[in-house]
Design a protein around this motif. Structure first.
Motif, mmCIF file in Angstrom:
data_model
loop_
_atom_site.group_PDB
_atom_site.id
_atom_site.type_symbol
_atom_site.label_atom_id
_atom_site.label_comp_id
_atom_site.label_asym_id
_atom_site.label_seq_id
_atom_site.Cartn_x
_atom_site.Cartn_y
_atom_site.Cartn_z
ATOM 1 N N ASP A 66 0.824 -1.212 0.000
ATOM 2 C CA ASP A 66 0.000 0.000 0.000
ATOM 3 C C ASP A 66 0.855 1.257 0.000
ATOM 4 O O ASP A 66 0.526 2.256 -0.664
ATOM 5 C CB ASP A 66 -0.934 -0.003 1.216
ATOM 6 N N GLU A 90 3.884 1.575 -1.299
ATOM 7 C CA GLU A 90 4.448 1.750 -2.642
ATOM 8 C C GLU A 90 3.400 2.312 -3.606
ATOM 9 O O GLU A 90 3.679 3.209 -4.407
ATOM 10 C CB GLU A 90 4.977 0.413 -3.154
ATOM 11 N N ARG A 91 2.174 1.771 -3.527
ATOM 12 C CA ARG A 91 1.103 2.259 -4.407
ATOM 13 C C ARG A 91 0.781 3.726 -4.122
ATOM 14 O O ARG A 91 0.576 4.536 -5.021
ATOM 15 C CB ARG A 91 -0.146 1.399 -4.213
ATOM 16 N N ASN A 92 0.765 4.097 -2.818
ATOM 17 C CA ASN A 92 0.493 5.492 -2.440
ATOM 18 C C ASN A 92 1.585 6.426 -2.947
ATOM 19 O O ASN A 92 1.316 7.525 -3.445
ATOM 20 C CB ASN A 92 0.380 5.578 -0.918
ATOM 21 N N LYS A 116 3.578 5.969 -5.556
ATOM 22 C CA LYS A 116 3.469 6.108 -7.013
ATOM 23 C C LYS A 116 2.329 7.044 -7.394
ATOM 24 O O LYS A 116 2.443 7.845 -8.326
ATOM 25 C CB LYS A 116 3.262 4.733 -7.648
ATOM 26 N N GLU A 117 1.213 6.941 -6.678
ATOM 27 C CA GLU A 117 0.072 7.812 -6.971
ATOM 28 C C GLU A 117 0.413 9.269 -6.683
ATOM 29 O O GLU A 117 0.033 10.184 -7.430
ATOM 30 C CB GLU A 117 -1.137 7.383 -6.127
ATOM 31 N N GLN A 118 1.163 9.505 -5.596
ATOM 32 C CA GLN A 118 1.591 10.880 -5.299
ATOM 33 C C GLN A 118 2.504 11.425 -6.403
ATOM 34 O O GLN A 118 2.391 12.585 -6.811
ATOM 35 C CB GLN A 118 2.319 10.916 -3.941
ATOM 36 N N GLU A 119 3.408 10.586 -6.895
ATOM 37 C CA GLU A 119 4.299 11.023 -7.971
ATOM 38 C C GLU A 119 3.516 11.360 -9.231
ATOM 39 O O GLU A 119 3.786 12.352 -9.898
ATOM 40 C CB GLU A 119 5.321 9.926 -8.266
ATOM 41 N N ARG A 120 2.504 10.525 -9.540
ATOM 42 C CA ARG A 120 1.706 10.780 -10.747
ATOM 43 C C ARG A 120 0.930 12.092 -10.634
ATOM 44 O O ARG A 120 0.923 12.917 -11.548
ATOM 45 C CB ARG A 120 0.729 9.616 -10.979
ATOM 46 N N ILE A 121 0.296 12.309 -9.482
ATOM 47 C CA ILE A 121 -0.485 13.532 -9.297
ATOM 48 C C ILE A 121 0.426 14.754 -9.269
ATOM 49 O O ILE A 121 0.102 15.814 -9.817
ATOM 50 C CB ILE A 121 -1.318 13.430 -8.002
ATOM 51 N N SER A 122 1.598 14.629 -8.645
ATOM 52 C CA SER A 122 2.545 15.752 -8.611
ATOM 53 C C SER A 122 3.002 16.111 -10.027
ATOM 54 O O SER A 122 3.130 17.293 -10.370
ATOM 55 C CB SER A 122 3.745 15.389 -7.740
ATOM 56 N N GLU A 173 1.271 15.651 -12.799
ATOM 57 C CA GLU A 173 0.147 16.312 -13.467
ATOM 58 C C GLU A 173 0.010 17.757 -13.002
ATOM 59 O O GLU A 173 -0.244 18.664 -13.802
ATOM 60 C CB GLU A 173 -1.147 15.542 -13.199
#
Length: 213
Positions: free
Chosen positions: A21, A23-25, A27-33, A35
């Motif tokens: 969880d 690692e998934r969190n 990666k999601e933060q990196e993607r949103i940052s 964008e």
């Protein structure tokens, strides 16, 4: 022993789940940052383009598009008195008419007083020459071709309060060329501009020497 083993396995499963969880969190933060960064860059580019377009509009002497004001932004209107079924006495009507007239007169005087400074500011702004006029006058005063950067530097030193930019000056020069109020010449990769009269003066001495020979 069996209870201890079961507890150890359960702890390992929770630890693996938590790690997954996390690692998934991340990666999601990196993607949103990423964008958000891209959107901020797009917004900055749009704001820059808007500023340049506004300066070009001012340089070309175009009046800005009228802004439609929303209801109530220019002051609330005085509501009309509600009608009553019963007839009011004449004295009451005269009193209300006097109050309404006094209120309208005060509002009119306030509006006229508020308009005076804006009229003065508009007159002062209208008295200033436009960028097109400044560029045309500068070219007329020069005896040699000038680049857009040279014109922008000279005008920026002469009028520091206007915040003149080279991109706007280049657009203004191209507009003058399109109107046959300036001439454009290329020397290698550089582009130079001259006033029509100045261009004729620079070529006249050479022609005279050729004729005298």
């Amino acid at each position: 022993m069996s209870i201890t083993t079961a507890g150890t396995e359960l702890t390992s499963q929770y630890a693996a789940q938590v790690t997954s969880d996390l690692e998934r969190n991340a990666k999601e933060q990196e993607r949103i940052s990423a964008e958000i960064t891209a959107l901020q860059e797009q917004l900055a580019a749009l704001q820059h383009d808007h500023s340049v377009l506004m300066q070009v509009q001012q340089a070309l002497g175009l009046s800005p598009a009228p802004v439609q004001l929303t209801a109530g932004s220019d002051g609330a209107a005085v509501p009309a008195p509600r009608k009553k079924v019963a007839a009011e006495p004449d004295a009451g009507k005269r009193t209300r008419a006097k109050k309404a007239a006094g209120t309208e007169g005060a509002a009119t005087s306030k509006k006229s007083a508020a308009k005076k400074p804006s009229n003065k500011a508009a007159a002062a702004k209208a008295a200033q020459p436009t960028l097109v006029g400044l560029v045309r006058s500068h070219l007329t005063e020069q005896s040699e071709p000038r680049s857009a950067a040279e014109v922008a530097t000279a005008l920026g030193q002469a009028h520091p309060e206007r915040g003149i930019k080279a991109t706007v000056v280049r657009t203004t020069l191209e507009g003058l060329v399109a109107k046959n109020q300036a001439k454009r010449t290329k020397q290698g990769a550089s582009v130079f501009y001259t006033a029509p009269g100045a261009a004729e003066q620079t070529t006249t001495p050479g022609n005279e020497e050729a004729d005298s020979e």
